[in-house]
Each structure stands twice: as structure tokens, then as C-alpha cells.
Motif scaffolding. Structure first.
Motif, PDB file in Angstrom:
ATOM      1  N   THR A  94      16.694  34.295 -18.136  1.00 40.11           N
ATOM      2  CA  THR A  94      16.201  34.311 -16.561  1.00 40.11           C
ATOM      3  C   THR A  94      15.091  33.513 -16.279  1.00 40.11           C
ATOM      4  N   ALA A  95      14.696  32.698 -17.019  1.00 42.90           N
ATOM      5  CA  ALA A  95      13.541  32.078 -16.867  1.00 42.90           C
ATOM      6  C   ALA A  95      13.612  30.967 -15.727  1.00 42.90           C
ATOM      7  N   GLY A  96      12.940  30.943 -14.746  1.00 43.81           N
ATOM      8  CA  GLY A  96      12.928  30.088 -13.526  1.00 43.81           C
ATOM      9  C   GLY A  96      13.931  30.367 -12.187  1.00 43.81           C
ATOM     10  N   LYS A  97      13.938  31.580 -12.398  1.00 50.89           N
ATOM     11  CA  LYS A  97      14.795  32.266 -11.225  1.00 50.89           C
ATOM     12  C   LYS A  97      13.773  32.651 -10.294  1.00 50.89           C
ATOM     13  N   ILE A  98      14.198  33.110  -8.991  1.00 47.75           N
ATOM     14  CA  ILE A  98      13.372  33.377  -8.053  1.00 47.75           C
ATOM     15  C   ILE A  98      13.641  34.923  -7.566  1.00 47.75           C
ATOM     16  N   ALA A  99      12.544  35.545  -7.178  1.00 45.20           N
ATOM     17  CA  ALA A  99      12.642  37.015  -6.811  1.00 45.20           C
ATOM     18  C   ALA A  99      11.988  37.225  -5.484  1.00 45.20           C
ATOM     19  N   GLY A 100      12.702  37.844  -4.445  1.00 44.87           N
ATOM     20  CA  GLY A 100      11.976  38.315  -3.352  1.00 44.87           C
ATOM     21  C   GLY A 100      11.979  39.943  -3.498  1.00 44.87           C
ATOM     22  N   LEU A 101      10.784  40.468  -2.756  1.00 44.88           N
ATOM     23  CA  LEU A 101      10.969  42.117  -2.877  1.00 44.88           C
ATOM     24  C   LEU A 101      10.770  42.870  -1.637  1.00 44.88           C
ATOM     25  N   ILE A 102      11.638  43.796  -1.572  1.00 42.30           N
ATOM     26  CA  ILE A 102      11.662  44.863  -0.520  1.00 42.30           C
ATOM     27  C   ILE A 102      11.424  46.112  -0.758  1.00 42.30           C
ATOM     28  N   ILE A 103      10.613  46.703  -0.387  1.00 43.48           N
ATOM     29  CA  ILE A 103      10.014  48.021  -0.897  1.00 43.48           C
ATOM     30  C   ILE A 103      10.000  48.851   0.508  1.00 43.48           C
ATOM     31  N   VAL A 104      10.943  50.046   0.332  1.00 48.03           N
ATOM     32  CA  VAL A 104      11.155  50.884   1.411  1.00 48.03           C
ATOM     33  C   VAL A 104      10.502  52.270   0.932  1.00 48.03           C
ATOM     34  N   ALA A 105       9.561  52.897   1.850  1.00 46.25           N
ATOM     35  CA  ALA A 105       9.018  54.094   1.443  1.00 46.25           C
ATOM     36  C   ALA A 105       8.655  54.912   2.907  1.00 46.25           C
ATOM     37  N   SER A 106       8.459  56.207   2.438  1.00 49.71           N
ATOM     38  CA  SER A 106       8.299  57.010   3.853  1.00 49.71           C
ATOM     39  C   SER A 106       6.771  56.651   4.337  1.00 49.71           C
ATOM     40  N   GLY A 107       5.836  56.371   3.548  1.00 49.08           N
ATOM     41  CA  GLY A 107       4.552  56.113   4.004  1.00 49.08           C
ATOM     42  C   GLY A 107       4.130  54.879   3.266  1.00 49.08           C
ATOM     43  N   HIS A 108       2.643  54.348   3.463  1.00 51.04           N
ATOM     44  CA  HIS A 108       2.205  53.066   2.998  1.00 51.04           C
ATOM     45  C   HIS A 108       1.380  53.386   1.650  1.00 51.04           C
ATOM     46  N   ILE A 109       1.322  54.639   1.280  1.00 51.43           N
ATOM     47  CA  ILE A 109       0.357  54.764   0.102  1.00 51.43           C
ATOM     48  C   ILE A 109       0.812  54.044  -1.267  1.00 51.43           C
ATOM     49  N   SER A 110       2.007  53.867  -1.590  1.00 48.35           N
ATOM     50  CA  SER A 110       2.437  53.431  -2.762  1.00 48.35           C
ATOM     51  C   SER A 110       2.901  51.875  -2.876  1.00 48.35           C
ATOM     52  N   PHE A 111       2.660  51.122  -1.569  1.00 48.89           N
ATOM     53  CA  PHE A 111       3.378  49.910  -1.584  1.00 48.89           C
ATOM     54  C   PHE A 111       2.996  48.908  -2.781  1.00 48.89           C
ATOM     55  N   LYS A 112       1.514  48.646  -2.788  1.00 44.27           N
ATOM     56  CA  LYS A 112       0.996  47.929  -3.737  1.00 44.27           C
ATOM     57  C   LYS A 112       1.118  48.099  -5.167  1.00 44.27           C
ATOM     58  N   SER A 113       1.068  49.273  -5.532  1.00 45.25           N
ATOM     59  CA  SER A 113       1.534  49.798  -6.908  1.00 45.25           C
ATOM     60  C   SER A 113       2.846  49.396  -7.245  1.00 45.25           C
ATOM     61  N   VAL A 114       3.671  49.640  -6.538  1.00 38.51           N
ATOM     62  CA  VAL A 114       4.966  49.396  -6.579  1.00 38.51           C
ATOM     63  C   VAL A 114       5.335  47.986  -6.732  1.00 38.51           C
ATOM     64  N   GLN A 115       4.565  47.051  -5.837  1.00 35.96           N
ATOM     65  CA  GLN A 115       4.763  45.741  -5.850  1.00 35.96           C
ATOM     66  C   GLN A 115       4.157  44.977  -7.022  1.00 35.96           C
ATOM     67  N   THR A 116       3.156  45.663  -7.522  1.00 39.09           N
ATOM     68  CA  THR A 116       2.432  45.137  -8.786  1.00 39.09           C
ATOM     69  C   THR A 116       3.442  45.185 -10.204  1.00 39.09           C
ATOM     70  N   ASN A 117       3.898  46.489 -10.109  1.00 35.23           N
ATOM     71  CA  ASN A 117       5.036  46.838 -11.273  1.00 35.23           C
ATOM     72  C   ASN A 117       6.368  45.849 -11.022  1.00 35.23           C
ATOM     73  N   LEU A 118       6.841  45.815 -10.063  1.00 34.59           N
ATOM     74  CA  LEU A 118       8.077  44.951  -9.921  1.00 34.59           C
ATOM     75  C   LEU A 118       7.768  43.583 -10.397  1.00 34.59           C
ATOM     76  N   THR A 119       6.474  43.109  -9.820  1.00 30.36           N
ATOM     77  CA  THR A 119       6.155  41.425 -10.077  1.00 30.36           C
ATOM     78  C   THR A 119       5.717  41.417 -11.547  1.00 30.36           C
ATOM     79  N   GLN A 120       5.231  42.404 -12.521  1.00 31.10           N
ATOM     80  CA  GLN A 120       5.029  42.320 -13.478  1.00 31.10           C
ATOM     81  C   GLN A 120       6.381  42.333 -14.349  1.00 31.10           C
ATOM     82  N   LEU A 121       7.384  43.204 -13.914  1.00 32.61           N
ATOM     83  CA  LEU A 121       8.815  43.070 -14.486  1.00 32.61           C
ATOM     84  C   LEU A 121       9.098  41.787 -14.385  1.00 32.61           C
ATOM     85  N   MET A 122       9.059  41.071 -13.220  1.00 31.18           N
ATOM     86  CA  MET A 122       9.588  39.895 -13.121  1.00 31.18           C
ATOM     87  C   MET A 122       9.088  38.889 -13.871  1.00 31.18           C
ATOM     88  N   SER A 123       7.856  38.918 -14.141  1.00 32.15           N
ATOM     89  CA  SER A 123       6.829  38.128 -15.004  1.00 32.15           C
ATOM     90  C   SER A 123       7.630  38.206 -16.456  1.00 32.15           C
TER      91      SER A 123
END
Length: 174
Positions: A98-127
Motif C-alpha cells: 500500500t505504500a504510496g497510495k493517497i487517502a482522503g477522509l470524510i467523517i460524519v457525526a451528529s456533533g462536532h466533538i470527536s472529529f479531530k480524534s477520529v481524523q488523528t486515528n485514521l491518519t495514524q492508520l494510513m501512516s
């Protein structure tokens, strides 16, 4: 260019699949090979380890993810984390492919509270997979989808911009 659009909600009628369908419809008129992956498909098996015989739907999932140049990952927020369906899908993938692929992230939630933590976790997974992640993530609250399940105009523009950015990252990376 192969693009896998992944709806990470395990629910059939989710807001996440609405957004991923919008992304698919935006990209389908461009010259890309698209694969729409809906993780709500009950035929996708739970990961049970290496060397296990999985059904054809699960093998197709693995193939589509491995062969794609770009992953557009949409996930709902569950308990301040991305969905277990997303986690399950990536259990199958060999990081050596998978090295060299590109990812774009879309996060859907009922409120704003967890966006950054989910983005961080997904970015770490992609890393972990050696995937370059577009730093501009689309954060979506359910109130940005109208009563007829259509994306509001400003949200559509934000989403389309992030899709274009992911494609540009791939083209620049060469």
C-alpha cells in the motif's frame, strides 16, 4: 487512476453512504476507474487471520483496496472512534502493498466533538500503511444533510474540493 470510495458505516441507510454516493457521482464523469465499497454489505466477513478461506465478496474487497491508487474513506463516528467496519476492512490489507497510495477522509457525526480524534486515528492508520493522507478532511454533521437526504450546497463544495485535492496529490506524486 483507480479510486476506491469506502462507506465505513455498517448501517444500510446511513448518512455516510449518502455522502459517499455523492462523491461517486461527482467523480464518475471524470476519467477514473471507481469502486464503491459499502461496508454495510453483510457478506463481508469478519477478519479471522491469515491463511483463512474468505468468501468472494470479502476477496473482492481486499482486491479493490489493494489495487486502488486513492482511497476515499467515509466513516461515521462511534464512541469517539471510526467504525469497526473500517477497522475490519483494513485488517485484510498487507501494508507492504500500500505504500504510496493517497487517502482522503470524510467523517460524519451528529456533533462536532470527536472529529479531530477520529481524523488523528485514521491518519495514524494510513501512516501505518504508508499512505499519504490529504490533511484537509471533510467534517460533516448530520444537519448538513437536508430532510430529503441531499447534501447542502456548501457541504457539496467542501466534499468536491477534498476529492479534487486527493486526485491532485496523486498526480503530483507521480
Amino acid at each position: 487512476m483507480k479510486i476506491a470510495l469506502i462507506s465505513g458505516s455498517p448501517r444500510k441507510s446511513s448518512k455516510t453512504i449518502l455522502v459517499i454516493n455523492h462523491a461517486y457521482n461527482y467523480l464518475k464523469n471524470q476519467s477514473h476507474q471507481l469502486d464503491l465499497i459499502d461496508l454495510a454489505d453483510k457478506n463481508i466477513e469478519m477478519y479471522r487471520g491469515v491463511g483463512v478461506d474468505y468468501n468472494q465478496v470479502t476477496m473482492d474487497l481486499i482486491s479493490k483496496l489493494t489495487e486502488a491508487d486513492i482511497w476515499i474513506i467515509g466513516t461515521p463516528v462511534y464512541n469517539s472512534f471510526f467504525s469497526s467496519a473500517v477497522k475490519n476492512a483494513f485488517e485484510y490489507i498487507n501494508y507492504k502493498n500500500t505504500a504510496g497510495k493517497i487517502a482522503g477522509l470524510i467523517i460524519v457525526a451528529s456533533g462536532h466533538i470527536s472529529f479531530k480524534s477520529v481524523q488523528t486515528n485514521l491518519t495514524q492508520l494510513m501512516s501505518y500503511f504508508g499512505v499519504l493522507t490529504n490533511p484537509n478532511t471533510v467534517y460533516i454533521t448530520v444537519d448538513e444533510i437536508d430532510e430529503n437526504n441531499r447534501l447542502k450546497k456548501e457541504l457539496s463544495l467542501r466534499l468536491e474540493n477534498v476529492l479534487d485535492e486527493a486526485i491532485n496529490l496523486f498526480e503530483v506524486k507521480g
